[in-house]
Design a protein around this motif. Structure first.
Motif, PDB file in Angstrom:
ATOM      1  N   SER A   1      -1.232   3.279  -5.645  1.00 14.98           N
ATOM      2  CA  SER A   1      -2.127   2.380  -4.690  1.00 14.98           C
ATOM      3  C   SER A   1      -3.206   1.748  -5.378  1.00 14.98           C
ATOM      4  O   SER A   1      -3.829   2.385  -6.538  1.00 14.98           O
TER       5      SER A   1
ATOM      6  N   ALA B   1      -2.157   8.511  -5.658  1.00 21.95           N
ATOM      7  CA  ALA B   1      -2.969   7.273  -5.300  1.00 21.95           C
ATOM      8  C   ALA B   1      -4.630   7.568  -5.930  1.00 21.95           C
ATOM      9  O   ALA B   1      -5.443   6.693  -6.271  1.00 21.95           O
ATOM     10  N   TYR B   2      -4.983   8.694  -6.442  1.00 21.44           N
ATOM     11  CA  TYR B   2      -6.313   9.186  -7.016  1.00 21.44           C
ATOM     12  C   TYR B   2      -6.062   9.377  -8.363  1.00 21.44           C
ATOM     13  O   TYR B   2      -7.268   9.924  -9.159  1.00 21.44           O
TER      14      TYR B   2
ATOM     15  N   TYR C   1      -2.704  15.048   2.999  1.00 22.78           N
ATOM     16  CA  TYR C   1      -2.821  13.792   3.400  1.00 22.78           C
ATOM     17  C   TYR C   1      -1.673  13.653   4.714  1.00 22.78           C
ATOM     18  O   TYR C   1      -0.381  13.829   4.397  1.00 22.78           O
TER      19      TYR C   1
ATOM     20  N   ASN D   1      -5.759  14.744  -1.579  1.00 27.22           N
ATOM     21  CA  ASN D   1      -6.433  14.724  -0.668  1.00 27.22           C
ATOM     22  C   ASN D   1      -6.189  15.498   0.497  1.00 27.22           C
ATOM     23  O   ASN D   1      -4.806  15.406   0.653  1.00 27.22           O
TER      24      ASN D   1
ATOM     25  N   GLY E   1       0.839  -1.131   0.060  1.00 24.12           N
ATOM     26  CA  GLY E   1      -0.160   0.073   0.141  1.00 24.12           C
ATOM     27  C   GLY E   1       0.843   1.250  -0.114  1.00 24.12           C
ATOM     28  O   GLY E   1       2.029   1.303   0.414  1.00 24.12           O
ATOM     29  N   ALA E   2       0.171   2.326  -0.302  1.00 22.21           N
ATOM     30  CA  ALA E   2       1.033   3.552  -0.567  1.00 22.21           C
ATOM     31  C   ALA E   2       1.421   3.962   0.778  1.00 22.21           C
ATOM     32  O   ALA E   2       2.455   5.025   1.040  1.00 22.21           O
ATOM     33  N   LYS E   3       0.498   3.832   1.955  1.00 23.30           N
ATOM     34  CA  LYS E   3       0.683   4.473   3.150  1.00 23.30           C
ATOM     35  C   LYS E   3       2.028   3.979   3.625  1.00 23.30           C
ATOM     36  O   LYS E   3       2.776   4.914   4.178  1.00 23.30           O
TER      37      LYS E   3
ATOM     38  N   ARG F   1      -4.920  -4.559   0.311  1.00 23.49           N
ATOM     39  CA  ARG F   1      -3.554  -4.019   0.615  1.00 23.49           C
ATOM     40  C   ARG F   1      -2.521  -4.284  -0.520  1.00 23.49           C
ATOM     41  O   ARG F   1      -1.904  -5.337  -0.796  1.00 23.49           O
TER      42      ARG F   1
ATOM     43  N   CYS G   1       0.991  15.747  -3.681  1.00 25.07           N
ATOM     44  CA  CYS G   1      -0.285  14.861  -3.619  1.00 25.07           C
ATOM     45  C   CYS G   1      -1.251  15.207  -4.903  1.00 25.07           C
ATOM     46  O   CYS G   1      -1.910  16.492  -4.773  1.00 25.07           O
TER      47      CYS G   1
ATOM     48  N   SER H   1      -5.731   1.051  -3.955  1.00 27.08           N
ATOM     49  CA  SER H   1      -6.921   1.069  -2.837  1.00 27.08           C
ATOM     50  C   SER H   1      -8.126   2.117  -3.560  1.00 27.08           C
ATOM     51  O   SER H   1      -9.184   1.691  -3.311  1.00 27.08           O
ATOM     52  N   LYS H   2      -7.706   3.055  -4.376  1.00 22.35           N
ATOM     53  CA  LYS H   2      -8.663   4.043  -4.611  1.00 22.35           C
ATOM     54  C   LYS H   2      -9.433   3.457  -6.097  1.00 22.35           C
ATOM     55  O   LYS H   2     -10.520   3.785  -5.974  1.00 22.35           O
TER      56      LYS H   2
ATOM     57  N   ASP I   1       2.688  11.545  -4.792  1.00 26.71           N
ATOM     58  CA  ASP I   1       1.747  10.594  -4.540  1.00 26.71           C
ATOM     59  C   ASP I   1       0.468  10.811  -5.628  1.00 26.71           C
ATOM     60  O   ASP I   1      -0.458  11.581  -5.200  1.00 26.71           O
TER      61      ASP I   1
ATOM     62  N   LEU J   1       4.812   5.624   1.879  1.00 28.06           N
ATOM     63  CA  LEU J   1       5.045   7.055   2.103  1.00 28.06           C
ATOM     64  C   LEU J   1       5.706   7.203   3.687  1.00 28.06           C
ATOM     65  O   LEU J   1       6.534   8.181   3.796  1.00 28.06           O
TER      66      LEU J   1
END
Ligand code: PLP
Length: 340
Positions: free
Chosen positions: A182, A153-154, A75, A123, A51-53, A193, A119, A184-185, A151, A56
């Motif tokens: 990620s 992610a979106y 974020y 976010n 995962g990106a978190k 994950r 980002c 996730s989104k 980042d 990061l």
């Protein structure tokens, strides 16, 4: 994914530790995904993660102590992981004047060798950097010997064809940027994950070859993502997977449209909602984000996220998500329509 789980239950097809950097079948799908947005990323520069978190937060392991530049609001992981590392952080305020897309300005003159977190789509603000905006940051990073952690992610929520999906669409970014993303989104992997990080072969920071050090960090502290999850991620990036995910994203996009139409009608300032799942609104009547949170909860039984949670520049703003059902979004819009 179900097939992969069955393989793990059979002695002939069982898999032990995965490669620390990800199975080749998934790295090549991620490289294909970049090709589809006209970006060339070698598979060997892609590191699959849980995962990106995590990435990061973990990236500070290979960066040592640096001055850090972070647009605000954002974020919170970037700020918190650098506080834990004892780094000096300079926040660059986002506001209505810069449409929550701060650029390197005079306040950053004299910066040398900083680490910059960007980002986009953002976010919480949903704002997306234009090509010119990212060019300004890449130029600044290359001129000051700084490193960008981008980042994305979106990224899958971007619809405007002129907006960049990846920092590597910008010339010179491979010399100054790491990209973290990620599943996730866009593919609903929050519970499964999976994510990835790109560290270009060409990238050096203060004389350190970052790809070599990140490889070493991952091989030392990470044992890879489980085989069934990587097969699920691979499936998400097949033509069939992408088609299904596009439909899913369109569903959220429609929710975002209903919300932005309402805020347009009410003349409420907002960013996001068009190339992002988040709508970032100015709280009415100069309320703080927390007062607005209480007000919405009490008067309309709606929850959202106070802007203060994303940094000082988020004060007086509120993040509303489109990641809900259509039915609940319609209900929320009706209640907001009568309340605001
Ligand atoms: N990056 C941003 C900007 C996010 O908003 C989030 C989750 O909210 C993440 C990364 C986390 O992604 P992951 O689920 O892959 O850890």
């Amino acid at each position: 994914m179900a097939k992969a789980v069955a393989e793990m239950g059979n002695i002939d097809t069982f898999k032990g530790y995965p490669p620390e950097y990800g199975y080749d079948f998934l790295r090549s799908r991620i490289a294909d995904h970049y090709r589809s947005i006209r970006v060339s990323v070698p598979e060997e520069d892609i590191f699959v993660s849980d995962g990106a978190k995590s990435d990061l937060g973990n990236i500070v392991d290979i960066l040592g102590n640096n001055d850090v530049i972070i647009p605000d609001p954002v974020y919170p992981v970037y700020v918190d992981s650098n506080i834990m590392s004892g780094n000096k952080i300079t926040l660059v305020p986002g506001n209505r004047d810069n449409h929550f897309l701060p650029l390197p300005d005079d306040s950053l003159k004299g910066s040398k060798g900083a680490v910059i977190y960007l980002c986009s789509p953002n976010n919480p603000t949903g704002a997306v950097y234009t090509r010119e905006g990212l060019e300004a940051w890449v130029r600044f990073a290359n001129e000051t010997g700084s490193l960008i952690i981008f980042d994305s992610a979106y990224e899958a929520f971007i619809t405007d064809p002129d907006l960049p999906h990846s920092i590597y669409e910008i010339e010179g970014a491979e010399l100054c940027a790491i990209e973290i993303s990620s599943f996730s989104k866009f593919a609903g992997f929050t519970g499964l994950r999976c994510g990835w990080t790109i560290v270009p072969e060409e990238l050096e920071s203060k004389g350190v070859h970052l790809k070599k050090l990140w490889s070493r960090r991952q091989a030392t502290k990470f044992n890879g993502v489980s085989y069934p999850v990587q097969r699920a991620a691979e499936a998400a990036l097949t033509d069939e997977g992408i088609k299904a995910l596009r439909e899913n994203i369109d569903y959220y996009r429609n929710n975002a449209k209903l919300l932005t139409e309402l805020f347009d009608k009410k003349n409420i300032y907002y960013t996001g909602g068009k190339n992002s799942p988040y709508v970032w609104i100015k709280c009415p009547g100069d309320m703080s984000g927390w007062d607005f949170f209480d007000y919405l909860l009490k008067e309309a039984q709606i929850v959202g996220t106070p802007g203060e949670g994303f940094g000082d520049s988020g004060a007086g703003y509120f993040r509303i998500t489109s990641f809900g059902t259509l039915e609940n979004t319609i209900k929320a819009c009706e209640r907001l329509d009568s309340l605001l």
